[in-house]
Design a protein around this motif. Sequence first.
Motif, short mmCIF file in Angstrom:
data_model
loop_
_atom_site.label_atom_id
_atom_site.label_comp_id
_atom_site.label_asym_id
_atom_site.label_seq_id
_atom_site.Cartn_x
_atom_site.Cartn_y
_atom_site.Cartn_z
N MET A 64 0.84 -1.19 0.00
CA MET A 64 0.00 0.00 0.00
C MET A 64 0.88 1.25 0.00
N VAL A 104 0.89 5.26 0.60
CA VAL A 104 0.12 6.36 1.18
C VAL A 104 0.95 7.63 1.05
N LYS A 132 0.63 12.12 1.12
CA LYS A 132 -0.17 13.32 1.33
C LYS A 132 0.26 14.39 0.34
N ILE A 179 -7.30 4.42 7.24
CA ILE A 179 -7.22 3.15 6.55
C ILE A 179 -6.25 2.25 7.31
N GLU A 180 -6.68 1.02 7.50
CA GLU A 180 -5.84 0.03 8.17
C GLU A 180 -5.37 -0.98 7.14
N ASP A 181 -4.08 -1.15 7.06
CA ASP A 181 -3.47 -2.14 6.18
C ASP A 181 -3.49 -3.47 6.92
N HIS A 224 -3.26 4.40 8.80
CA HIS A 224 -2.88 5.68 8.22
C HIS A 224 -4.05 6.65 8.32
N ALA A 225 -3.81 7.83 8.83
CA ALA A 225 -4.85 8.86 8.86
C ALA A 225 -5.20 9.31 7.44
N ASP A 278 -4.10 -4.75 -1.69
CA ASP A 278 -4.04 -4.80 -0.22
C ASP A 278 -5.42 -4.99 0.41
N GLN A 279 -5.52 -5.94 1.29
CA GLN A 279 -6.70 -6.03 2.15
C GLN A 279 -6.65 -4.86 3.13
N HIS A 280 -7.80 -4.23 3.30
CA HIS A 280 -7.79 -3.04 4.15
C HIS A 280 -9.15 -2.80 4.78
#
Lengths: 129, 129
Positions: free
Chosen positions: A1, A3, A5, B68-70, B77-78, B91-93
């Motif tokens: 993943m 991420v 910003k 989001i949670e990996d 992650h905010a 990715d499963q999330h």
Amino acid sequence: MIVRKLSEVQGSDRHIHSKGWDSVRMLLRDDKMGFSFHITTIHAGAELHMHYKNHLESVYCISGKGEIEDKATGQVHAIEAGTMYALNLHDQHTLRAFDEPMVMACVFNPPVTGAEVHDESGAYPALAE
Amino acid sequence: MIVRKLSEVQGSDRHIHSKGWDSVRMLLRDDKMGFSFHITTIHAGAELHMHYKNHLESVYCISGKGEIEDKATGQVHAIEAGTMYALNLHDQHTLRAFDEPMVMACVFNPPVTGAEVHDESGAYPALAE
């Protein structure tokens, strides 16, 4: 993943500046998503003539107001928050931002590469040539 | 050139509603851009478990806050306006919206088809199965 910003990418070498616009490349070819994704700002009052011969591009307006002129038909479409245009025919077009910047979420297929962008950063409008 | 406004697509058969989210399909496979582009709203307080086995997806947050949670790493992650995540590894999330809806600009590769979405509209979370 992955991420990222916007604020982290702004000011990096993925943030390209040119006359009348700048573009924050959130995803490039190396990210291997099969497309690239950019947050591009068209500066207030800018008028850009563009022709992406080698890419399909979709553009979604997040904020700002302006218009796009389809050079093939002469038709002018208003752009505001919530407007999307897709250059499915590699359409030659003129993009105009009115009194405030237009912030656009842009998708390119095939994905833009960093190097390509760097080489051609001033040449987006000139791609029409 | 395709031009569409969010307000025109809302309420059409390209506007999919499901539990905790809805999605306005601005571009689908038939538009032949090589990707699809959706404006998806995660409803306030929603928690969604997702796994796109057959697609790569990038998501850019236009407004709202959440996280989001990996599932592979447990990392959280905010998400706020300007955050992008890309599911480059399918990715499963788990996605959570906090006190207000999260409005997201989503890109899918390969493009989502209308029919596929219709068949599986309730099955986005269930794609994890």
